[in-house]
Design a protein around this motif. Structure first.
Motif, PDB file in Angstrom:
ATOM      1  N   GLU A 133       0.827  -1.210   0.000  1.00  0.00           N
ATOM      2  CA  GLU A 133       0.000   0.000   0.000  1.00  0.00           C
ATOM      3  C   GLU A 133       0.859   1.257   0.000  1.00  0.00           C
ATOM      4  O   GLU A 133       0.485   2.279  -0.596  1.00  0.00           O
ATOM      5  CB  GLU A 133      -0.922   0.010   1.234  1.00  0.00           C
ATOM      6  CG  GLU A 133      -2.049  -1.001   1.183  1.00  0.00           C
ATOM      7  CD  GLU A 133      -1.634  -2.362   1.708  1.00  0.00           C
ATOM      8  OE1 GLU A 133      -0.413  -2.550   1.967  1.00  0.00           O
ATOM      9  OE2 GLU A 133      -2.516  -3.237   1.841  1.00  0.00           O
ATOM     10  N   GLU A 134       2.003   1.181   0.655  1.00  0.00           N
ATOM     11  CA  GLU A 134       2.912   2.326   0.688  1.00  0.00           C
ATOM     12  C   GLU A 134       3.541   2.575  -0.685  1.00  0.00           C
ATOM     13  O   GLU A 134       3.771   3.716  -1.084  1.00  0.00           O
ATOM     14  CB  GLU A 134       4.012   2.070   1.724  1.00  0.00           C
ATOM     15  CG  GLU A 134       5.031   3.185   1.867  1.00  0.00           C
ATOM     16  CD  GLU A 134       4.473   4.397   2.584  1.00  0.00           C
ATOM     17  OE1 GLU A 134       5.070   5.485   2.446  1.00  0.00           O
ATOM     18  OE2 GLU A 134       3.447   4.273   3.274  1.00  0.00           O
ATOM     19  N   LEU A 135       3.788   1.506  -1.427  1.00  0.00           N
ATOM     20  CA  LEU A 135       4.505   1.631  -2.696  1.00  0.00           C
ATOM     21  C   LEU A 135       3.636   2.201  -3.807  1.00  0.00           C
ATOM     22  O   LEU A 135       4.159   2.749  -4.781  1.00  0.00           O
ATOM     23  CB  LEU A 135       5.050   0.263  -3.129  1.00  0.00           C
ATOM     24  CG  LEU A 135       5.948  -0.465  -2.129  1.00  0.00           C
ATOM     25  CD1 LEU A 135       6.469  -1.754  -2.749  1.00  0.00           C
ATOM     26  CD2 LEU A 135       7.095   0.416  -1.675  1.00  0.00           C
ATOM     27  N   ILE A 136       2.323   2.053  -3.704  1.00  0.00           N
ATOM     28  CA  ILE A 136       1.461   2.489  -4.807  1.00  0.00           C
ATOM     29  C   ILE A 136       1.043   3.949  -4.699  1.00  0.00           C
ATOM     30  O   ILE A 136       0.331   4.452  -5.563  1.00  0.00           O
ATOM     31  CB  ILE A 136       0.197   1.607  -4.905  1.00  0.00           C
ATOM     32  CG1 ILE A 136      -0.687   1.786  -3.673  1.00  0.00           C
ATOM     33  CG2 ILE A 136       0.585   0.147  -5.099  1.00  0.00           C
ATOM     34  CD1 ILE A 136      -2.046   1.113  -3.803  1.00  0.00           C
ATOM     35  N   SER A 137       1.516   4.644  -3.671  1.00  0.00           N
ATOM     36  CA  SER A 137       1.061   6.019  -3.449  1.00  0.00           C
ATOM     37  C   SER A 137       1.465   6.968  -4.574  1.00  0.00           C
ATOM     38  O   SER A 137       0.825   7.996  -4.778  1.00  0.00           O
ATOM     39  CB  SER A 137       1.601   6.545  -2.113  1.00  0.00           C
ATOM     40  OG  SER A 137       3.016   6.542  -2.110  1.00  0.00           O
ATOM     41  N   THR A 138       2.512   6.620  -5.318  1.00  0.00           N
ATOM     42  CA  THR A 138       2.984   7.506  -6.386  1.00  0.00           C
ATOM     43  C   THR A 138       2.452   7.137  -7.766  1.00  0.00           C
ATOM     44  O   THR A 138       2.763   7.817  -8.750  1.00  0.00           O
ATOM     45  CB  THR A 138       4.525   7.494  -6.447  1.00  0.00           C
ATOM     46  OG1 THR A 138       4.973   6.169  -6.749  1.00  0.00           O
ATOM     47  CG2 THR A 138       5.127   7.953  -5.121  1.00  0.00           C
ATOM     48  N   LEU A 139       1.663   6.064  -7.868  1.00  0.00           N
ATOM     49  CA  LEU A 139       1.160   5.652  -9.180  1.00  0.00           C
ATOM     50  C   LEU A 139       0.258   6.714  -9.778  1.00  0.00           C
ATOM     51  O   LEU A 139      -0.483   7.410  -9.073  1.00  0.00           O
ATOM     52  CB  LEU A 139       0.396   4.330  -9.066  1.00  0.00           C
ATOM     53  CG  LEU A 139       1.230   3.075  -8.806  1.00  0.00           C
ATOM     54  CD1 LEU A 139       0.317   1.867  -8.647  1.00  0.00           C
ATOM     55  CD2 LEU A 139       2.234   2.836  -9.927  1.00  0.00           C
ATOM     56  N   SER A 140       0.276   6.823 -11.097  1.00  0.00           N
ATOM     57  CA  SER A 140      -0.492   7.853 -11.800  1.00  0.00           C
ATOM     58  C   SER A 140      -1.986   7.569 -11.826  1.00  0.00           C
ATOM     59  O   SER A 140      -2.780   8.445 -12.126  1.00  0.00           O
ATOM     60  CB  SER A 140       0.006   7.968 -13.237  1.00  0.00           C
ATOM     61  OG  SER A 140      -0.271   6.773 -13.957  1.00  0.00           O
ATOM     62  N   ARG A 141      -2.359   6.341 -11.525  1.00  0.00           N
ATOM     63  CA  ARG A 141      -3.758   5.914 -11.545  1.00  0.00           C
ATOM     64  C   ARG A 141      -4.356   5.931 -12.951  1.00  0.00           C
ATOM     65  O   ARG A 141      -5.556   6.125 -13.132  1.00  0.00           O
ATOM     66  CB  ARG A 141      -4.612   6.791 -10.607  1.00  0.00           C
ATOM     67  CG  ARG A 141      -4.114   6.821  -9.177  1.00  0.00           C
ATOM     68  CD  ARG A 141      -4.196   5.464  -8.516  1.00  0.00           C
ATOM     69  NE  ARG A 141      -3.668   5.487  -7.142  1.00  0.00           N
ATOM     70  CZ  ARG A 141      -3.801   4.507  -6.278  1.00  0.00           C
ATOM     71  NH1 ARG A 141      -4.424   3.400  -6.656  1.00  0.00           N
ATOM     72  NH2 ARG A 141      -3.294   4.584  -5.067  1.00  0.00           N
ATOM     73  N   ARG A 142      -3.496   5.730 -13.941  1.00  0.00           N
ATOM     74  CA  ARG A 142      -4.026   5.514 -15.291  1.00  0.00           C
ATOM     75  C   ARG A 142      -4.848   4.246 -15.340  1.00  0.00           C
ATOM     76  O   ARG A 142      -5.717   4.082 -16.198  1.00  0.00           O
ATOM     77  CB  ARG A 142      -2.872   5.403 -16.295  1.00  0.00           C
ATOM     78  CG  ARG A 142      -2.129   6.702 -16.566  1.00  0.00           C
ATOM     79  CD  ARG A 142      -0.911   6.465 -17.454  1.00  0.00           C
ATOM     80  NE  ARG A 142      -1.256   5.853 -18.732  1.00  0.00           N
ATOM     81  CZ  ARG A 142      -0.345   5.443 -19.612  1.00  0.00           C
ATOM     82  NH1 ARG A 142       0.947   5.560 -19.326  1.00  0.00           N
ATOM     83  NH2 ARG A 142      -0.732   4.914 -20.757  1.00  0.00           N
TER      84      ARG A 142
END
Length: 328
Positions: free
Chosen positions: A30-39
């Motif tokens: 959960e910590e690692l996905i905080s920077t994903l662009s959410r495309r």
């Protein structure tokens, strides 16, 4: 927009410095996905949080089963697995051997930890999600996306401890130019093998390196200690020194499989030399590993001997597994 399942296992991408204790994998997915662009839509699950150098065969079985379950979910379009780079070539190859879905599975990780001045994990994870979401990568099996390059799991090897992209080998399937994914080849796919069972957890397969002056003591000890198989990391095209022909023959008679690989980074095993070389080793019962290098040959041997398999079945898989690709 695609729906991607991210499975976390730890590795440098999930690590932070503990000071004098060195880097330790500690962050959940959960910590690692905080920077994903959410495309794309992502769902996450932590399988473990560990350095990949600590993984056991039982952990690889857990990862393989979790990936299979995710692929069977009709709402999931692709799977990303975060993993340490030390043994990524082994876990990814195991999953490729048993991959039975058109949906892609994409491994990724990082060379630098989360708390470094310029962590590469967030960018690698973004690219891995985009690769797993690409319809152009369906039916390409299990892949590794790292530093802008997407490679096949088969043939992959950890080639440089300090490079931004530490991997070589395999087939370069695609690469990123900016945010755009360009597919360049499609790996030839063998028929999938059965998922590893509980016997896989206890499979004993040792790698014995053949170098100048290496004797057969360690090889024979592995056999007598109950190894299910031994992988010979032979010299050159697949050779070993004095005494190994007889040792291989004794091992095979005792029911221990011997797989002949090569310590050379590129190229297949081609039994060519006599006088104790590859020709004699194969005549003694060793099974040539084709283009598989010792770490991946070991994973294949562990999977097959735990099912179990006959020498003929193992040789069939070794020779039937493709080494080429179709260019796009």
């Amino acid at each position: 927009m695609a729906s991607i399942r991210i499975l976390g296992t730890g590795g440098t991408i999930a690590s932070r410095s503990t000071g004098g204790g060195g880097l330790v994998a500690s962050e959940r997915i959960e910590e690692l996905i905080s920077t994903l662009s959410r495309r794309h839509t992502v769902t996450v699950r932590d399988l473990m949080v560990s350095g990949s150098y600590r993984l056991q065969l039982s952990d690889l079985r857990v990862i393989a089963q979790a990936a299979r379950n995710a692929l069977l979910d009709s709402t999931v379009d692709g799977v990303v697995i975060t993993h340490g780079i030390d043994t990524m070539e082994e876990t990814a190859f195991l999953l490729d051997l048993v991959h039975a879905s058109p949906k892609p599975v994409v491994f990724t990780g990082s060379s630098r930890p989360l708390d470094s001045a310029s962590p590469d994990g967030p960018h690698n994870l973004e690219e891995a999600v985009n690769a797993a979401a690409s319809p152009d990568l369906r039916d390409t099996g299990v892949l590794v996306s790292f530093g802008g390059v997407v490679r096949s799991a088969r043939g992959l090897r950890y080639a440089s401890t300090l490079a931004a992209n530490p991997f070589a080998g395999g087939t370069e399937v695609a690469h990123f130019i900016g945010d755009s994914l360009h597919v360049t080849a499609r790996p030839l796919r063998p028929a999938p093998l059965p998922l590893p069972n509980e016997a896989f957890d206890a499979a004993r397969v040792e790698i014995i390196d053949c170098s100048v002056g290496t004797g057969t003591d360690l090889f024979s000890h592995a056999v007598h200690a109950g190894a299910d198989a031994v992988v010979l990391a032979g010299t050159g095209l697949g050779n070993a020194g004095p005494g190994f022909t007889e040792a291989v023959q004794d091992a095979v008679r005792a029911g221990c499989f011997v797989v002949l690989s090569s310590r050379v980074p590129e190229g297949p095993v081609i039994p060519t030399f006599g006088d104790g070389g590859g020709i004699d080793l194969v005549r003694a019962g060793a099974l040539p590993a084709g283009d598989l290098k010792p770490p991946q040959a070991r994973i294949l041997a562990a999977l097959l001997t735990s099912q179990p398999a006959t020498p003929e079945q193992i040789q069939h898989v070794l020779t039937a597994s493709p080494s080429g690709s179709n260019s796009s």
